[in-house]
Design a protein around this motif. Structure first.
Motif, PDB file in Angstrom:
ATOM      1  N   ASP A   1       0.790  -1.221   0.000  1.00 38.77           N
ATOM      2  CA  ASP A   1       0.000   0.000   0.000  1.00 38.77           C
ATOM      3  C   ASP A   1       0.832   1.285   0.000  1.00 38.77           C
ATOM      4  O   ASP A   1       0.936   1.981  -1.010  1.00 38.77           O
ATOM      5  CB  ASP A   1      -0.957  -0.019   1.214  1.00 38.77           C
ATOM      6  CG  ASP A   1      -2.017   1.050   1.127  1.00 38.77           C
ATOM      7  OD1 ASP A   1      -1.851   1.983   0.326  1.00 38.77           O
ATOM      8  OD2 ASP A   1      -3.026   0.985   1.850  1.00 38.77           O
TER       9      ASP A   1
ATOM     10  N   HIS B   1     -10.715   4.356   6.646  1.00 41.94           N
ATOM     11  CA  HIS B   1      -9.713   5.300   7.154  1.00 41.94           C
ATOM     12  C   HIS B   1     -10.315   6.545   7.801  1.00 41.94           C
ATOM     13  O   HIS B   1      -9.646   7.205   8.585  1.00 41.94           O
ATOM     14  CB  HIS B   1      -8.756   5.715   6.032  1.00 41.94           C
ATOM     15  CG  HIS B   1      -7.752   4.654   5.690  1.00 41.94           C
ATOM     16  ND1 HIS B   1      -8.114   3.414   5.239  1.00 41.94           N
ATOM     17  CD2 HIS B   1      -6.385   4.654   5.752  1.00 41.94           C
ATOM     18  CE1 HIS B   1      -7.022   2.694   5.021  1.00 41.94           C
ATOM     19  NE2 HIS B   1      -5.953   3.418   5.320  1.00 41.94           N
TER      20      HIS B   1
ATOM     21  N   GLU C   1      -4.702  -3.865   4.955  1.00 46.21           N
ATOM     22  CA  GLU C   1      -4.767  -3.074   3.706  1.00 46.21           C
ATOM     23  C   GLU C   1      -5.053  -3.994   2.511  1.00 46.21           C
ATOM     24  O   GLU C   1      -5.704  -3.584   1.547  1.00 46.21           O
ATOM     25  CB  GLU C   1      -3.462  -2.293   3.471  1.00 46.21           C
ATOM     26  CG  GLU C   1      -3.077  -1.292   4.564  1.00 46.21           C
ATOM     27  CD  GLU C   1      -3.823   0.055   4.515  1.00 46.21           C
ATOM     28  OE1 GLU C   1      -4.837   0.172   3.814  1.00 46.21           O
ATOM     29  OE2 GLU C   1      -3.370   0.990   5.223  1.00 46.21           O
TER      30      GLU C   1
ATOM     31  N   ILE D   1      -7.403   0.775  11.191  1.00 46.84           N
ATOM     32  CA  ILE D   1      -8.275   0.761  10.001  1.00 46.84           C
ATOM     33  C   ILE D   1      -9.126  -0.515   9.943  1.00 46.84           C
ATOM     34  O   ILE D   1     -10.155  -0.540   9.290  1.00 46.84           O
ATOM     35  CB  ILE D   1      -7.501   0.977   8.674  1.00 46.84           C
ATOM     36  CG1 ILE D   1      -6.520  -0.140   8.392  1.00 46.84           C
ATOM     37  CG2 ILE D   1      -6.837   2.357   8.639  1.00 46.84           C
ATOM     38  CD1 ILE D   1      -6.395  -0.453   6.932  1.00 46.84           C
TER      39      ILE D   1
HETATM   40 ZN    ZN Z   1      -3.965   2.813   5.304  1.00 47.80          ZN
END
Ligand code: ZN
Ligand code: NAD
Length: 355
Positions: free
Chosen positions: A129, A244, A177, A265
């Motif tokens: 990510d 997020h 992620e 997250i």
């Molecule tokens: Zn992130």
């Protein structure tokens, strides 16, 4: 996935190389082509490499973590470069996780108005990510990543052999992620992850390589369409922000101490999936399926702060907001996301009390 994969992106003027056991050679090659190389390395991993002896490489080690993404962390690194006679032909190579990449990217884009920058992500999170897409930044008292630029690295090297020392907690953080990418964009990838999760978390090489590759390609899809995040539709780069809005608020509230980014997250994704369900966008069956998967991987799913009034003040400063509405990236199916801008502060608070 083939071992050596080179993804060149002319539009973004960057490239991504996926290659195992290659970090030292990669840095030595940069040193051959450039006058002076500042190599900024996470102190936890500095002993893994053998390029230290090159004459034109200046090594700077940093003890990493969210604490370095501050104005002080910025000053410290920028002034180290200046003190060591950085010039316009110098290049910066960052070897570390997302916190180092975010700080070093910001420093590279501003010192002498911009130095060439190479990125070698060493955590799963940064490989799938944060190293992709050219966003960087540091935090302020008022929120996360509030100071930063869009600045593409010249080249990113993804080398999975560096992950063998990564603690399980950080593997799971990176997985958060990966699952985000599947949830917003690719139903089949989600099904594949459901099947292969045990192998992936044990770092089975071929499974891990495929998950990393798929994640990078999903992220690149949004970055290519909307590098500077100006679109407000389902192809907006903001879709990558699923989980997020809430996640950043949680991180910021606890001063980046209680949870790492992936944990925050994860709570954010489950909360925002519940918001999607409350708004009639996501079916209860799909919400349940997502919850089961998060529980199976032992990803975090709740924190009491989401029920507090204070969270609204933090969410209100989110970078996606405009026109007095709080904007969310939500999911309307597993594998499909939408930009949702119909909620104000009071409505969000009410929903958070009811989910
Ligand atoms: Zn992130
Ligand atoms: N710029 C973006 O697009 C973007 C996207 C997602 C996340 N982020 C940012 O990324 C940051 C999180 O990144 P992270 O999870 O990599 O955190 P991190 O950089 O703090 O790394 C996590 C921990 O792993 C250690 N570490 C790094 N590589 C290691 C290795 N190979 N072996 C053992 N230990 C190692 C680090 O020292 C640290 O203790 C957050 O600040 C988040 O906001 C940025």
């Amino acid at each position: 996935m083939q071992n050596n994969l080179f993804i060149k992106n002319k539009k973004l003027n960057t490239s991504i190389l996926i290659k195992k056991n290659y970090i030292s050679t990669f840095v030595k090659n940069i040193a051959k082509k450039n006058e002076k190389v500042f190599c900024v390395v996470d102190s936890k991993i500095k002993n893994k490499f053998n390029f230290i002896k090159e004459k034109n490489i200046k090594i700077i080690t940093i003890e990493c973590g969210e604490k370095i993404k501050t104005i002080y962390g910025y000053k410290n690194l920028a002034e180290k470069l200046i003190k060591n006679n950085v010039n316009r032909k110098s290049v910066l190579v960052a070897i570390g996780g997302g916190t180092l990449g975010d700080l070093a990217g910001f420093v590279s884009s501003t010192v002498l108005r911009g130095l060439d920058f190479f990125l070698i992500p060493t955590t799963l999170l940064s490989q799938v990510d944060s190293s992709i897409g050219g966003k960087n930044g540091i935090n302020t008292t008022y929120g996360k990543n509030m100071l930063g630029t869009f600045y593409q690295p010249k080249e990113v090297l993804i080398d999975i052999s560096v992950l063998n020392t990564l603690p399980n907690k950080e593997i799971k953080s990176g997985y958060a992620e990966i699952i985000k990418h599947a949830l917003i964009n690719d139903y089949n990838f989600f099904c594949w992850l459901e099947k292969n999760i045990d192998k992936l978390l044990k770092l089975n090489k071929s499974i891990l390589e495929k998950a990393i590759y798929k994640s990078i390609m999903i992220k690149l899809f949004y970055v290519r369409k909307d590098e500077k995040e100006t679109l407000i539709n389902s192809q907006s780069r903001a879709m990558l922000n699923f989980g997020h809005t809430i996640g950043h608020a949680i991180e910021s509230h606890y001063n980046y101490k209680k949870f790492n980014h992936g944990e925050a997250i994860s709570i954010g994704m489950i909360t925002e999936a519940k918001i999607s369900n409350y708004l009639g966008l996501l079916s209860s069956n799909e919400l349940y399926r997502i919850l089961i998967h998060f529980k199976k991987c032992k990803l975090k799913i709740f924190d009491k702060f989401i029920k507090e009034k204070k969270i609204i003040n933090i969410i209100n400063k989110d970078k996606k907001n405009f026109n007095d509405s709080i904007n969310f990236s939500l999911i309307n199916k597993i594998g499909s996301s939408i930009f949702y801008n119909k909620l104000d502060k009071d409505k969000v608070y009410k929903i958070l009390q009811n989910i």
